[in-house]
Design a protein around this motif. Sequence first.
Motif, PDB file in Angstrom:
ATOM      1  N   LEU A 313       0.844  -1.200   0.000  1.00 51.97           N
ATOM      2  CA  LEU A 313       0.000   0.000   0.000  1.00 51.97           C
ATOM      3  C   LEU A 313       0.881   1.252   0.000  1.00 51.97           C
ATOM      4  O   LEU A 313       0.664   2.168  -0.767  1.00 51.97           O
ATOM      5  N   VAL A 314       1.892   1.261   0.869  1.00 52.99           N
ATOM      6  CA  VAL A 314       2.839   2.387   0.850  1.00 52.99           C
ATOM      7  C   VAL A 314       4.172   1.990   0.229  1.00 52.99           C
ATOM      8  O   VAL A 314       4.937   2.851  -0.198  1.00 52.99           O
ATOM      9  N   GLY A 315       4.458   0.685   0.206  1.00 56.88           N
ATOM     10  CA  GLY A 315       5.702   0.203  -0.398  1.00 56.88           C
ATOM     11  C   GLY A 315       6.863   0.206   0.581  1.00 56.88           C
ATOM     12  O   GLY A 315       6.844   0.906   1.595  1.00 56.88           O
ATOM     13  N   TRP A 360      -5.911  -0.687   4.640  1.00 57.85           N
ATOM     14  CA  TRP A 360      -4.667  -1.369   5.053  1.00 57.85           C
ATOM     15  C   TRP A 360      -4.937  -2.854   5.260  1.00 57.85           C
ATOM     16  O   TRP A 360      -4.076  -3.690   4.985  1.00 57.85           O
ATOM     17  N   LEU A 361      -6.126  -3.179   5.752  1.00 57.41           N
ATOM     18  CA  LEU A 361      -6.464  -4.585   5.976  1.00 57.41           C
ATOM     19  C   LEU A 361      -6.450  -5.389   4.690  1.00 57.41           C
ATOM     20  O   LEU A 361      -6.321  -6.613   4.713  1.00 57.41           O
ATOM     21  N   GLY A 362      -6.579  -4.728   3.574  1.00 54.38           N
ATOM     22  CA  GLY A 362      -6.522  -5.401   2.274  1.00 54.38           C
ATOM     23  C   GLY A 362      -5.091  -5.712   1.854  1.00 54.38           C
ATOM     24  O   GLY A 362      -4.865  -6.348   0.819  1.00 54.38           O
ATOM     25  N   TYR A 363      -4.126  -5.225   2.636  1.00 55.89           N
ATOM     26  CA  TYR A 363      -2.699  -5.474   2.374  1.00 55.89           C
ATOM     27  C   TYR A 363      -2.103  -6.031   3.668  1.00 55.89           C
ATOM     28  O   TYR A 363      -1.298  -5.372   4.337  1.00 55.89           O
ATOM     29  N   PRO A 364      -2.537  -7.247   4.046  1.00 54.74           N
ATOM     30  CA  PRO A 364      -2.282  -7.733   5.407  1.00 54.74           C
ATOM     31  C   PRO A 364      -0.805  -7.905   5.753  1.00 54.74           C
ATOM     32  O   PRO A 364      -0.428  -7.698   6.908  1.00 54.74           O
ATOM     33  N   GLN A 367       0.538  -4.383   6.427  1.00 59.64           N
ATOM     34  CA  GLN A 367      -0.057  -3.855   7.660  1.00 59.64           C
ATOM     35  C   GLN A 367       0.595  -4.496   8.887  1.00 59.64           C
ATOM     36  O   GLN A 367       0.908  -3.830   9.865  1.00 59.64           O
ATOM     37  N   LYS A 368       0.815  -5.813   8.782  1.00 55.20           N
ATOM     38  CA  LYS A 368       1.402  -6.525   9.920  1.00 55.20           C
ATOM     39  C   LYS A 368       2.829  -6.031  10.200  1.00 55.20           C
ATOM     40  O   LYS A 368       3.249  -5.940  11.351  1.00 55.20           O
ATOM     41  N   LYS A 369       3.558  -5.688   9.135  1.00 55.02           N
ATOM     42  CA  LYS A 369       4.922  -5.164   9.336  1.00 55.02           C
ATOM     43  C   LYS A 369       4.884  -3.905  10.197  1.00 55.02           C
ATOM     44  O   LYS A 369       5.706  -3.730  11.096  1.00 55.02           O
ATOM     45  N   LEU A 370       3.932  -3.018   9.919  1.00 50.84           N
ATOM     46  CA  LEU A 370       3.848  -1.779  10.697  1.00 50.84           C
ATOM     47  C   LEU A 370       3.361  -2.060  12.123  1.00 50.84           C
ATOM     48  O   LEU A 370       3.882  -1.500  13.094  1.00 50.84           O
ATOM     49  N   VAL A 371       2.406  -2.961  12.237  1.00 49.24           N
ATOM     50  CA  VAL A 371       1.905  -3.333  13.570  1.00 49.24           C
ATOM     51  C   VAL A 371       3.030  -3.951  14.399  1.00 49.24           C
ATOM     52  O   VAL A 371       3.237  -3.590  15.563  1.00 49.24           O
ATOM     53  N   ASP A 401      -5.239  -7.241  16.340  1.00 49.34           N
ATOM     54  CA  ASP A 401      -6.258  -6.804  15.399  1.00 49.34           C
ATOM     55  C   ASP A 401      -5.770  -6.749  13.967  1.00 49.34           C
ATOM     56  O   ASP A 401      -6.554  -6.577  13.039  1.00 49.34           O
ATOM     57  N   ALA A 402      -4.443  -6.895  13.796  1.00 48.96           N
ATOM     58  CA  ALA A 402      -3.931  -6.920  12.437  1.00 48.96           C
ATOM     59  C   ALA A 402      -4.574  -8.056  11.664  1.00 48.96           C
ATOM     60  O   ALA A 402      -4.649  -8.030  10.449  1.00 48.96           O
ATOM     61  N   TYR A 403      -5.022  -9.039  12.363  1.00 47.59           N
ATOM     62  CA  TYR A 403      -5.646 -10.191  11.700  1.00 47.59           C
ATOM     63  C   TYR A 403      -7.155 -10.014  11.581  1.00 47.59           C
ATOM     64  O   TYR A 403      -7.858 -10.941  11.252  1.00 47.59           O
ATOM     65  N   TYR A 404      -7.623  -8.809  11.891  1.00 52.85           N
ATOM     66  CA  TYR A 404      -9.032  -8.537  11.679  1.00 52.85           C
ATOM     67  C   TYR A 404      -9.918  -9.373  12.599  1.00 52.85           C
ATOM     68  O   TYR A 404     -10.959  -9.865  12.214  1.00 52.85           O
TER      69      TYR A 404
END
Length: 508
Positions: A313-315, A360-364, A367-371, A401-404
Amino acid sequence: MHMTISRREFIQYGVLLVPAPRMIAHIKSQYFQHGIASGDPLQDKVIIWTRITEKGTAKEKVYWEIALDEQFTRIQYAGNTSISQQSDYTVKVDVNGLSAGEQYFYRFKYRGQYSPIGKTKTLPNSVGINGMQVAVVSCNNWEDGYFNSFRFLSTKQDVDVVLHLGDYIYEYGTGEYGNPVVDRKNFPGHEIITLGDYRKRYAQYRTDIDLQALHASKPFIMIWDDHEIANDAYADGAKNHQSNEGDYQVRKQAAIQAYLEWLPVRARNAQEMRRSFTVGNDFQLLLTEQRATARTCQLRETDKAFFDSNRSLVGGSQLEWLCDELKASKATWKFIGNQVMFTGYKVKQGFKSPKVNDWWLGYPVEQKKLVDFLSNEQVQNVVFLTGDHHESFVLAMHKEDAYYTYKRTATEKPLAWEFLTPSITSRNGDRLSAEEIVTFEEMLHDKSVNPHLVYGDIKRHGYLLLDIYADRLLAQYCYVDNILTRDASETVLKAFELGVGDFVVREV
Ligand SMILES: [Fe+2]
């Protein structure tokens, strides 16, 4: 100076009705019909902007001046700049050498005629005891109604800066996205695709007197979202870009060029939209570019490539920059100016799901890297400020919650908080029936579904007013009662307070 007393009144009375402000005098200047603007304030510089309506010749200069007083007796800097067809006759000056935390007045002159006078402010070196006030806005769609919230904001003396999180224009043709009961028609009438189209759409939006009034009164810090290009934009395409609309990269570059011409941002290209604003040890605001440079195509959760590690999403380089900045930051509050929802929420079966795949949840994986980074480095007091969703939410983000899943409650210490600003006009749940709204909001607040949710409103329009103090934040949701005409009043309906290191956001 700030008037903290008036803000305290908001808290004390909870709901305070504010009458519609007096109409701001709209100065009809032949050469300045799209107004003036300022943006990207730093401690020592700010961008000032205008556009010359007449198609002048390259030899003609536009004079600008910036002063400490509205009478322009204490001019600090002045100069001449040229205009050209290459930049659609827009004028952008990055005024340097200013003092921190100072209010300035600026204006332009062309063929002997002055522009309206603009007011702007540099960033201070600290928020001070009175704090700093940031108005968080997004999603002003022309055909959905009138930008009444912008008018209210333009009259608020306490607002230091406007943070616009995107969807400043929408790309659609007339009747494709909007409210047919509103007498506002897009120009041009077709979906915008070429550079000329995008320029004309910006020019139309900038004839809106409420938007002009806000630009004239406050500096903006801005980031685009998808509709400045096309719906659900990503680096190599967009849901609203079809093969008969030409080469996507050509369209994207046209959209970016028009954005950079028409808005008071310092960036010269999409890469430079990633940037940071720091106010001493009090706060840092980090903006990433989430649409044009690195985002890969949205996929459904059921797609087997959904969890691929090369989706972004951000790369990689932006994520690295963001993490480095967060880690090195000496500021108490770390705000992430964010285009799309980070934390998310769940809906029960039978309810229409939100567009999670664009979040972000669409790029799990990313997203997890940032979490994981926030968790491993124990970065404190992180607050996402998010647009795009058109609805108001306050959410606690926990590691799990990264895992929704949302197993943790908002009363347990979260990794970060997320505040979503409602749309200025773009459609949300406002067109559902009253019964449907109640049912949906009850489901949202069901602790077995969304234990991490503090607040959710799906039907109102307005903005988020954020007071930043050294030791706490005050977040007020300000709503207008009407967007269908310019006759509206404003209410501060909800206010929340978050102290440094707090486990909970308190409603006040
Ligand atoms: Fe939007």
